[in-house]
Design a protein around this motif. Sequence first.
Motif, PDB file in Angstrom:
ATOM      1  N   TRP A 124       0.955  -1.251  -0.006  1.00 21.94           N
ATOM      2  CA  TRP A 124       0.032  -0.090  -0.114  1.00 21.94           C
ATOM      3  C   TRP A 124       0.713   1.342   0.182  1.00 21.94           C
ATOM      4  N   ARG A 127      -0.227   3.930  -2.896  1.00 25.08           N
ATOM      5  CA  ARG A 127      -1.461   4.338  -2.602  1.00 25.08           C
ATOM      6  C   ARG A 127      -1.431   5.471  -1.632  1.00 25.08           C
ATOM      7  N   LYS A 131      -1.920   9.593  -2.320  1.00 24.76           N
ATOM      8  CA  LYS A 131      -3.131  10.255  -1.454  1.00 24.76           C
ATOM      9  C   LYS A 131      -2.659  11.197  -0.453  1.00 24.76           C
ATOM     10  N   TYR A 180      -9.569   5.909   4.045  1.00 24.68           N
ATOM     11  CA  TYR A 180      -8.573   5.722   3.180  1.00 24.68           C
ATOM     12  C   TYR A 180      -7.844   4.531   3.516  1.00 24.68           C
ATOM     13  N   VAL A 184      -7.384   1.006   2.110  1.00 24.37           N
ATOM     14  CA  VAL A 184      -6.363   0.270   1.504  1.00 24.37           C
ATOM     15  C   VAL A 184      -5.809  -1.097   2.157  1.00 24.37           C
ATOM     16  N   ILE A 304      -9.312   9.828  -6.368  1.00 25.68           N
ATOM     17  CA  ILE A 304      -8.504   8.886  -5.593  1.00 25.68           C
ATOM     18  C   ILE A 304      -9.062   8.287  -4.486  1.00 25.68           C
ATOM     19  N   ASP A 307     -11.974   5.943  -5.791  1.00 26.23           N
ATOM     20  CA  ASP A 307     -11.385   4.700  -6.496  1.00 26.23           C
ATOM     21  C   ASP A 307     -10.901   3.774  -5.186  1.00 26.23           C
ATOM     22  N   ASN A 308     -10.549   4.531  -4.130  1.00 27.41           N
ATOM     23  CA  ASN A 308     -10.128   3.627  -2.984  1.00 27.41           C
ATOM     24  C   ASN A 308     -11.322   2.408  -2.416  1.00 27.41           C
TER      25      ASN A 308
END
Length: 366
Positions: A124, A127, A131, A180, A184, A304, A307-308
């Motif tokens: 992760w 990502r 972010k 978030y 993830v 973002i 999409d997560n």
Amino acid sequence: MFDPVKVILRLVYFYSRLLGVLNFEIDFRTGRSRITRRASIYAAVANVIIFSQLILLSNSELMHTMWLKAGVLHEYLYLVIHTTRLSCVTATLLSRWWQRPHLIELINALSRLAFRRPEVTRMWRFRVAIKCLSILFSEVFQVILTLVVFQSVMTIYMAVSILMLYMLTALVNVIISHIYFINVNVYCHYCLLNQDLRAVLVAARSLEAEPGLRITRMSRCFTLTEQLEDIARTQSQLQNLLQCSSRIFGIQSLCVSAILYISVMATIYFTIVGFNVTKAFPSWKYVNMLLFCETVFYFADVLITMDNLYIVLDVHGEMLNLLQQFSTLAPSLDSRFEMAITYWFRELRNELRIELMSSCELIRKQ
């Protein structure tokens, strides 16, 4: 070895503690969370200070200027955005207190899973990095844009009020980053489970094609069945944690959704207004450039974040497709192995729900 992503996560953690969003401590060595008197007292004091700042901001020179100068739609819209943000921050900070035990249990459960599969921490990194960068650039350009717009009536007290206002509204991004990061984690664990499931599928197909002694085949089938059951247990834990997260962050998700909706509409409107103003006043071209940059980074951050949520549904669907491929295996491998596949596939076909705003749900159906 220096790890920038770990540094980012620690900065987010300490920033959350500084602002009073986290009212408990996390041990970096073990990843376990716990309630301490020191963390509780500091968070309570920080929350009182923040609420006091909200009262001071409502009577500040900035707000008086905004209310007195507001005469057209975009100026009222600017007020609505900040009023909504501050109201949501208040609701979120209050909800963190009664949800604290559940949030600690959730973090500890994710820590136990990460301890079992430490490779998840490498998955992760990308990502988390994108972010944090999207949040950073979006907020920086937003602060600069506000300072430029108000420069004609700017005073020292107003500048301090603006910076104070954005420090408070930055709490929204901290809240979003917590949600978030949990998603993830779930996504990366799902990816690892899908890798394990593919390995079991490959091993089962090779076992199907290889002639051998019945005892040897039964032993290998027993091993594959245990691996499959372990994958199924972990997947059930992840799905429960995801649904638990949806309940814990219910009010916060409602607040964040309201902020995102208003901010997106306002950003589109401000962009259109900015281009029209630039045509009439060429001196505003620098404001327009700042507005363009802020808009790009803001929408990148929104994409973002959304999409997560959907990638978790995607890897869940990928797991279903992998399980469907087990149906092509020969029915004579092992009865326990076949029963494990049939039972898990029947359970996994249930809807995966990611609740947003308590009433709005993202649903994965098969």
